[in-house]
Design a protein around this motif. Sequence first.
Motif, PDB file in Angstrom:
ATOM      1  N   CYS A 199       0.934  -1.078   0.035  1.00  0.00           N
ATOM      2  CA  CYS A 199       0.028   0.201  -0.034  1.00  0.00           C
ATOM      3  C   CYS A 199       0.925   1.321   0.093  1.00  0.00           C
ATOM      4  O   CYS A 199       1.703   1.435   0.879  1.00  0.00           O
ATOM      5  CB  CYS A 199      -1.121  -0.200   1.148  1.00  0.00           C
ATOM      6  SG  CYS A 199      -2.213   1.332   1.022  1.00  0.00           S
ATOM      7  N   CYS A 200       0.410   2.196  -0.753  1.00  0.00           N
ATOM      8  CA  CYS A 200       1.193   3.369  -0.735  1.00  0.00           C
ATOM      9  C   CYS A 200       2.530   3.024  -1.601  1.00  0.00           C
ATOM     10  O   CYS A 200       3.602   3.209  -1.236  1.00  0.00           O
ATOM     11  CB  CYS A 200       1.639   4.205   0.173  1.00  0.00           C
ATOM     12  SG  CYS A 200      -0.332   4.442   1.119  1.00  0.00           S
ATOM     13  N   ALA A 201       2.630   2.169  -2.646  1.00  0.00           N
ATOM     14  CA  ALA A 201       3.650   1.385  -3.264  1.00  0.00           C
ATOM     15  C   ALA A 201       4.505   2.229  -3.997  1.00  0.00           C
ATOM     16  O   ALA A 201       5.742   1.721  -4.190  1.00  0.00           O
ATOM     17  CB  ALA A 201       3.257   0.141  -4.027  1.00  0.00           C
ATOM     18  N   ALA A 202       4.164   3.292  -4.948  1.00  0.00           N
ATOM     19  CA  ALA A 202       4.996   3.802  -5.551  1.00  0.00           C
ATOM     20  C   ALA A 202       6.218   4.549  -4.983  1.00  0.00           C
ATOM     21  O   ALA A 202       6.260   4.655  -3.861  1.00  0.00           O
ATOM     22  CB  ALA A 202       4.323   5.117  -6.317  1.00  0.00           C
ATOM     23  N   PRO A 203       7.514   4.633  -5.639  1.00  0.00           N
ATOM     24  CA  PRO A 203       7.802   3.943  -7.044  1.00  0.00           C
ATOM     25  C   PRO A 203       7.955   2.367  -7.363  1.00  0.00           C
ATOM     26  O   PRO A 203       8.363   2.245  -8.509  1.00  0.00           O
ATOM     27  CB  PRO A 203       8.931   4.632  -7.374  1.00  0.00           C
ATOM     28  CG  PRO A 203       9.729   4.674  -6.045  1.00  0.00           C
ATOM     29  CD  PRO A 203       8.754   4.956  -4.927  1.00  0.00           C
TER      30      PRO A 203
ATOM     31  N   ARG B 153      -0.908 -10.823   4.067  1.00  0.00           N
ATOM     32  CA  ARG B 153       0.189  -9.830   4.542  1.00  0.00           C
ATOM     33  C   ARG B 153      -0.045  -8.394   3.754  1.00  0.00           C
ATOM     34  O   ARG B 153      -0.310  -8.407   2.770  1.00  0.00           O
ATOM     35  CB  ARG B 153       1.508 -10.193   4.319  1.00  0.00           C
ATOM     36  CG  ARG B 153       1.622 -11.640   4.939  1.00  0.00           C
ATOM     37  CD  ARG B 153       3.303 -11.898   4.607  1.00  0.00           C
ATOM     38  NE  ARG B 153       3.262 -13.388   5.290  1.00  0.00           N
ATOM     39  CZ  ARG B 153       4.044 -13.661   6.540  1.00  0.00           C
ATOM     40  NH1 ARG B 153       4.481 -12.929   7.207  1.00  0.00           N
ATOM     41  NH2 ARG B 153       3.876 -15.059   6.697  1.00  0.00           N
ATOM     42  N   ILE B 154       0.103  -7.285   4.620  1.00  0.00           N
ATOM     43  CA  ILE B 154       0.081  -5.954   3.844  1.00  0.00           C
ATOM     44  C   ILE B 154       1.368  -5.167   4.349  1.00  0.00           C
ATOM     45  O   ILE B 154       1.662  -5.187   5.681  1.00  0.00           O
ATOM     46  CB  ILE B 154      -1.334  -5.425   4.603  1.00  0.00           C
ATOM     47  CG1 ILE B 154      -2.567  -6.005   4.216  1.00  0.00           C
ATOM     48  CG2 ILE B 154      -1.316  -3.806   4.311  1.00  0.00           C
ATOM     49  CD1 ILE B 154      -3.813  -5.433   4.794  1.00  0.00           C
ATOM     50  N   LEU B 155       1.641  -4.668   3.491  1.00  0.00           N
ATOM     51  CA  LEU B 155       2.911  -3.574   3.951  1.00  0.00           C
ATOM     52  C   LEU B 155       2.379  -2.227   3.532  1.00  0.00           C
ATOM     53  O   LEU B 155       1.839  -1.794   2.646  1.00  0.00           O
ATOM     54  CB  LEU B 155       4.119  -3.794   2.663  1.00  0.00           C
ATOM     55  CG  LEU B 155       5.047  -2.484   2.865  1.00  0.00           C
ATOM     56  CD1 LEU B 155       5.691  -2.626   4.240  1.00  0.00           C
ATOM     57  CD2 LEU B 155       5.972  -3.000   1.652  1.00  0.00           C
ATOM     58  N   LEU B 156       2.234  -1.329   4.760  1.00  0.00           N
ATOM     59  CA  LEU B 156       1.821  -0.082   4.512  1.00  0.00           C
ATOM     60  C   LEU B 156       3.011   1.074   4.837  1.00  0.00           C
ATOM     61  O   LEU B 156       3.462   1.191   5.837  1.00  0.00           O
ATOM     62  CB  LEU B 156       0.677   0.467   5.743  1.00  0.00           C
ATOM     63  CG  LEU B 156       0.354   1.563   5.905  1.00  0.00           C
ATOM     64  CD1 LEU B 156      -0.125   2.332   4.603  1.00  0.00           C
ATOM     65  CD2 LEU B 156      -0.743   1.842   7.068  1.00  0.00           C
ATOM     66  N   ASP B 157       3.344   1.396   3.912  1.00  0.00           N
ATOM     67  CA  ASP B 157       4.422   2.404   3.497  1.00  0.00           C
ATOM     68  C   ASP B 157       3.772   3.657   3.694  1.00  0.00           C
ATOM     69  O   ASP B 157       3.427   4.417   2.611  1.00  0.00           O
ATOM     70  CB  ASP B 157       5.480   2.344   2.184  1.00  0.00           C
ATOM     71  CG  ASP B 157       6.464   3.138   2.406  1.00  0.00           C
ATOM     72  OD1 ASP B 157       6.869   3.702   3.421  1.00  0.00           O
ATOM     73  OD2 ASP B 157       7.423   2.962   1.376  1.00  0.00           O
ATOM     74  N   ALA B 158       3.552   4.175   4.908  1.00  0.00           N
ATOM     75  CA  ALA B 158       2.471   5.293   4.926  1.00  0.00           C
ATOM     76  C   ALA B 158       2.894   6.458   4.572  1.00  0.00           C
ATOM     77  O   ALA B 158       4.275   6.888   4.630  1.00  0.00           O
ATOM     78  CB  ALA B 158       2.177   5.210   6.591  1.00  0.00           C
ATOM     79  N   PRO B 159       2.174   7.242   4.123  1.00  0.00           N
ATOM     80  CA  PRO B 159       2.428   8.926   3.864  1.00  0.00           C
ATOM     81  C   PRO B 159       3.091   9.562   5.153  1.00  0.00           C
ATOM     82  O   PRO B 159       2.391   9.301   6.160  1.00  0.00           O
ATOM     83  CB  PRO B 159       1.138   9.401   3.545  1.00  0.00           C
ATOM     84  CG  PRO B 159       0.261   8.360   3.120  1.00  0.00           C
ATOM     85  CD  PRO B 159       0.666   7.168   3.814  1.00  0.00           C
TER      86      PRO B 159
END
Length: 444
Positions: free
Chosen positions: A257-261, A327-333
């Motif tokens: 999640c919030c994967a870019a780039p 599984r969730i990766l949350l690379d949060a803002p």
Amino acid sequence: MKPTPLPKQKNLRADCAWVIYQILEQGKSSRDCLERVQRRHHPRDNAWIQEMSLGVMRKLPILQHWLRELLDRPLKGNKKVIEHLILLGLYQLAFSRVSQHAAVGETVNASPYLGGTALKGLVNAVLRNFMRQELVNKPIDNPIIASGLPKWLYKALEDAYGQDADAVREATNAMAPIWLRVNTKQISITDYAAALDAVEINYSLSSEHADAIRLEGREDITGLPGFEKGHFAVQDGAAQLAAHYLDAQPHERVLDCCAAPGGKTGHIIERTPELAYCLALDADENRLKRVEENMTRLQHTQTNLPVIKQGDAAKPETWWDGQHFDRILLDAPCSATGVIRRHPDIRWLRKSSDIDALAALQAEILTSLWQTLKPGGTLLYATCSILPQENSQQISAFLERNADATLVPVIKTETPSKPGRQILPGEQQMDGFYYARLVKSLSK
């Protein structure tokens, strides 16, 4: 402030001044501005353009301090950009290897490209007075100015790290090394290291990062062995820990999640190519194009992974198919305060008021994504921030609100009151980063 167009004719210093102006007066990111400018110049000049433009960002309070002493009154309107040209001249004289003759002469000559023909004399006088008064040798008593950081961030680091704050600030101002992540679906790390040896590029390996190579110098990334073949991606060592801590297993459903780039997405797939499903989600359609480009270069598009989709992480009902993720990766803002050494413009694009807003958004996304995680599933929370409000305090609050959430430490020193791993800038030569791993309780 009224936008200032890119100079019609290219000039190294005028274009650098335009980049500085866009960041400081228009709130643009250095990445977008530099790309526009560097396309106009020969590739051999691009490193210089980046070094000068971002160098001014690193030393801005000191440069502005000197400018206030040298300039009788601020320039206004369409002449404001000339102030940024002067800042560039001061940076060259004080902090670069550019000769004094070139720093003064070429900076003055750049004035007409920015509509400042009538101000050439002023630019010349300011730069020569700077040398004559030897301001570079006069100590700056104000520690905030000397730190090169905005006042709000200086104090935030003081509050967060106390007696260690000076070391954190110093590391924040250092130059970041280049880390590569070897694409082990294409080549082994041993073979890629041999390819670097063959072209005499110096590097180091890392005991904590199985797929990482850290370059010892500054290199043209596109000229490195295997770039076109997707043999590696540029990814800091701290960011490379995400796939390791997430630890996705074959046949699982994974959300990045919030994967870019797309750096972490690529790493997840490289570590576990047998995933049943991997969704790379981001709200920014333009940034998702970079995910597609990176996946293509790394040759991940030859499989059905990843699925790339635009969507608001806080509103799963607009993109979620109803099937829970393992599984969730949350690379949060976040504030990105951990990567300022790599992106020094961040310190001037962020404001103190942004932190409360970001923390509220992070909490909203965490709550929304939790419903998409299956019982027994793992959510890895990550930010490139070094501020507790976005990190340990955020996770502590989430654990208090959600009885079905359990902290599963990524390092031994974690506690529910101080959860997660906070990596500080420069730690093992990595960027500042934060990780916390949460597991959802099994249904009764």
